[in-house]
Scaffold this motif. Structure first.
Motif, mmCIF file in Angstrom:
data_model
loop_
_atom_site.group_PDB
_atom_site.id
_atom_site.type_symbol
_atom_site.label_atom_id
_atom_site.label_comp_id
_atom_site.label_asym_id
_atom_site.label_seq_id
_atom_site.Cartn_x
_atom_site.Cartn_y
_atom_site.Cartn_z
ATOM 1 N N CYS A 38 3.310 -4.744 17.585
ATOM 2 C CA CYS A 38 3.225 -4.023 16.312
ATOM 3 C C CYS A 38 2.935 -4.927 15.115
ATOM 4 C CB CYS A 38 4.504 -3.231 16.075
ATOM 5 S SG CYS A 38 5.907 -4.248 15.576
ATOM 6 N N GLY A 39 3.075 -6.246 15.257
ATOM 7 C CA GLY A 39 2.808 -7.125 14.124
ATOM 8 C C GLY A 39 4.020 -7.405 13.257
ATOM 9 N N ASN A 40 5.175 -6.771 13.560
ATOM 10 C CA ASN A 40 6.413 -7.077 12.843
ATOM 11 C C ASN A 40 6.802 -8.531 13.126
ATOM 12 O OD1 ASN A 40 8.848 -6.902 11.495
ATOM 13 N ND2 ASN A 40 9.907 -5.791 13.135
ATOM 14 N N VAL A 41 7.569 -9.127 12.218
ATOM 15 C CA VAL A 41 7.975 -10.506 12.438
ATOM 16 C C VAL A 41 9.353 -10.519 13.078
ATOM 17 C CG1 VAL A 41 9.075 -10.941 10.204
ATOM 18 C CG2 VAL A 41 7.897 -12.785 11.377
ATOM 19 N N GLY A 42 9.534 -11.387 14.039
ATOM 20 C CA GLY A 42 10.814 -11.469 14.739
ATOM 21 C C GLY A 42 10.937 -12.824 15.391
ATOM 22 N N THR A 43 11.822 -12.943 16.366
ATOM 23 C CA THR A 43 12.011 -14.241 17.009
ATOM 24 C C THR A 43 11.622 -14.201 18.480
ATOM 25 O OG1 THR A 43 14.321 -13.623 17.250
ATOM 26 C CG2 THR A 43 13.783 -15.072 15.422
ATOM 27 N N ALA A 44 10.853 -13.166 18.852
ATOM 28 C CA ALA A 44 10.381 -13.076 20.234
ATOM 29 C C ALA A 44 8.986 -12.461 20.230
ATOM 30 C CB ALA A 44 11.335 -12.235 21.062
ATOM 31 N N ASP A 45 8.299 -12.488 21.379
ATOM 32 C CA ASP A 45 6.960 -11.906 21.448
ATOM 33 C C ASP A 45 6.993 -10.388 21.258
ATOM 34 O OD1 ASP A 45 5.694 -14.264 21.744
ATOM 35 O OD2 ASP A 45 5.579 -14.203 23.925
ATOM 36 N N THR A 46 8.140 -9.765 21.555
ATOM 37 C CA THR A 46 8.335 -8.340 21.276
ATOM 38 C C THR A 46 9.482 -8.216 20.288
ATOM 39 O OG1 THR A 46 7.588 -7.766 23.489
ATOM 40 C CG2 THR A 46 8.858 -6.105 22.316
ATOM 41 N N CYS A 47 9.240 -7.522 19.156
ATOM 42 C CA CYS A 47 10.261 -7.472 18.107
ATOM 43 C C CYS A 47 11.397 -6.542 18.509
ATOM 44 C CB CYS A 47 9.654 -7.030 16.777
ATOM 45 S SG CYS A 47 9.275 -5.269 16.699
ATOM 46 N N ALA A 48 12.487 -6.556 17.740
ATOM 47 C CA ALA A 48 13.689 -5.788 18.074
ATOM 48 C C ALA A 48 13.386 -4.300 18.118
ATOM 49 C CB ALA A 48 14.792 -6.075 17.045
ATOM 50 N N ILE A 49 12.480 -3.828 17.260
ATOM 51 C CA ILE A 49 12.170 -2.395 17.215
ATOM 52 C C ILE A 49 11.364 -1.995 18.456
ATOM 53 C CG2 ILE A 49 10.927 -0.609 15.939
ATOM 54 C CD1 ILE A 49 11.660 -2.171 13.376
ATOM 55 N N CYS A 50 10.344 -2.792 18.795
ATOM 56 C CA CYS A 50 9.518 -2.475 19.966
ATOM 57 C C CYS A 50 10.323 -2.600 21.264
ATOM 58 C CB CYS A 50 8.302 -3.390 20.032
ATOM 59 S SG CYS A 50 7.042 -2.973 18.801
ATOM 60 N N ALA A 51 11.362 -3.460 21.239
ATOM 61 C CA ALA A 51 12.165 -3.665 22.448
ATOM 62 C C ALA A 51 13.273 -2.625 22.583
ATOM 63 C CB ALA A 51 12.775 -5.066 22.413
ATOM 64 N N ASN A 52 13.462 -1.795 21.540
ATOM 65 C CA ASN A 52 14.559 -0.819 21.527
ATOM 66 C C ASN A 52 14.135 0.479 22.231
ATOM 67 O OD1 ASN A 52 16.597 0.944 20.940
ATOM 68 N ND2 ASN A 52 16.670 0.479 18.750
#
Lengths: 196, 196
Positions: free
Chosen positions: B60-74
């Motif tokens: 999604c292009g959100n910034v996080g600390t993994a290749d998949t952000c917390a929102i996409c991983a939820n």
């Protein structure tokens, strides 16, 4: 919240800086996230380095990266003149002007009965010791009640030591317009008027 | 200047943050110097950590600390609804409201012929691919000319894909006073009026 835990922590820490609130801290962190390589990493490194190396000068209280600051270590600066300032910020302001070629003494605050700040909290005993070897002590304290109370206390403490005690002139600031000046400043400028 | 070289470097870097100029950067660094242990060292560490670990979510292009952000991983977040925003700041603003339970798509800017920003620069092809698996794409772009131009482009690109394309309602902000609103907002609110 959409931020990762680590990023939220960073925003919380940034928000504790003066002049930054929660909203502007978030904006600053977003800008940092966009420039991770060119800005964020160097800034983190510079900050860690300064946090590790910065220390107060043992002589004058200025902040630097050694036990003796760059000004106290500079043999070209006159040891006979000591300029007394409240804070490191004031020392930097004096240095920006570049008009003063002597040494400094940073008090680290002003006397305050209310906040329980006594002369011993303010490097005043150290100033009295240093003043014994100087010709002149220039009181460059802020023109506030606390600053002037502290100035009077220091002047009294130095009485009889033979050192000349002076203070910054009060008057119209360079570029200042009379219409925008307070009455106190205009009065002080009038009383201290000089031959044109 | 009275600052040590390292401290000056730190001030210069801080002054490059949005909302901080040379003067406020100096004030911030002075505050940090006064709280080296409790604030400066942890801030430097948090910043270095985020600079090292932060990355853009590949989905999604959100910034996080993994290749998949917390929102996409939820798994609790609805994959059928994709909210399109210009910037990570806008995603955070949407999340603060807490009203949206779907996924995001961060464009990373708006189309601009003047600045040479084309659809390929903006994760729009990736959005078209993602939209194929969704029920609804919500365009939450800023109500500026650039934002609305981009919204129109995306709506056209999704035409015929069968996905429903919606946009945020325009109207009087909650707590807003008519007297302080611009004519455009009042007009939009009037046109979109609803049964009381």
């Amino acid at each position: 919240m959409g931020e990762a835990r680590d990023i939220e922590d960073l925003i919380d820490l940034m928000a504790r800086l003066p002049g930054l609130g929660p909203r502007s801290a978030r904006r600053a962190v977003l800008a940092l996230l966009k420039k991770r390589g060119p800005l964020m990493a160097p800034l983190a490194q510079a900050m860690a380095h300064v946090a590790l190396t910065a220390r107060d000068c043992l002589t004058c209280g200025n902040v630097g990266t050694a036990d003796t600051c760059a000004i106290c270590a500079n043999p070209a600066r006159d040891t006979g003149e000591i300029c007394v300032v409240e804070d490191v910020a004031d020392l930097w302001a004096m240095e920006r002007g570049g008009a003063f070629k002597g040494r400094y003494h940073v008090l680290g605050g002003t006397l305050s009965a209310l906040d329980g700040v006594s002369p011993d909290d303010l490097r005043i005993p150290a100033l009295v010791r240093r003043a014994a070897g100087a010709r002149e002590v220039i009181l460059a304290l802020n023109a506030t009640v606390e600053g002037q109370t502290t100035a009077h206390y220091i002047a009294e403490a130095l009485e009889g030591s033979g050192v000349q005690v002076t203070t910054l002139a009060q008057g119209v600031p360079v570029g200042g317009e009379l219409d925008y000046l307070d009455d106190g400043t205009i009065g002080a400028a009038l009383r201290a008027r000089r031959q044109f």
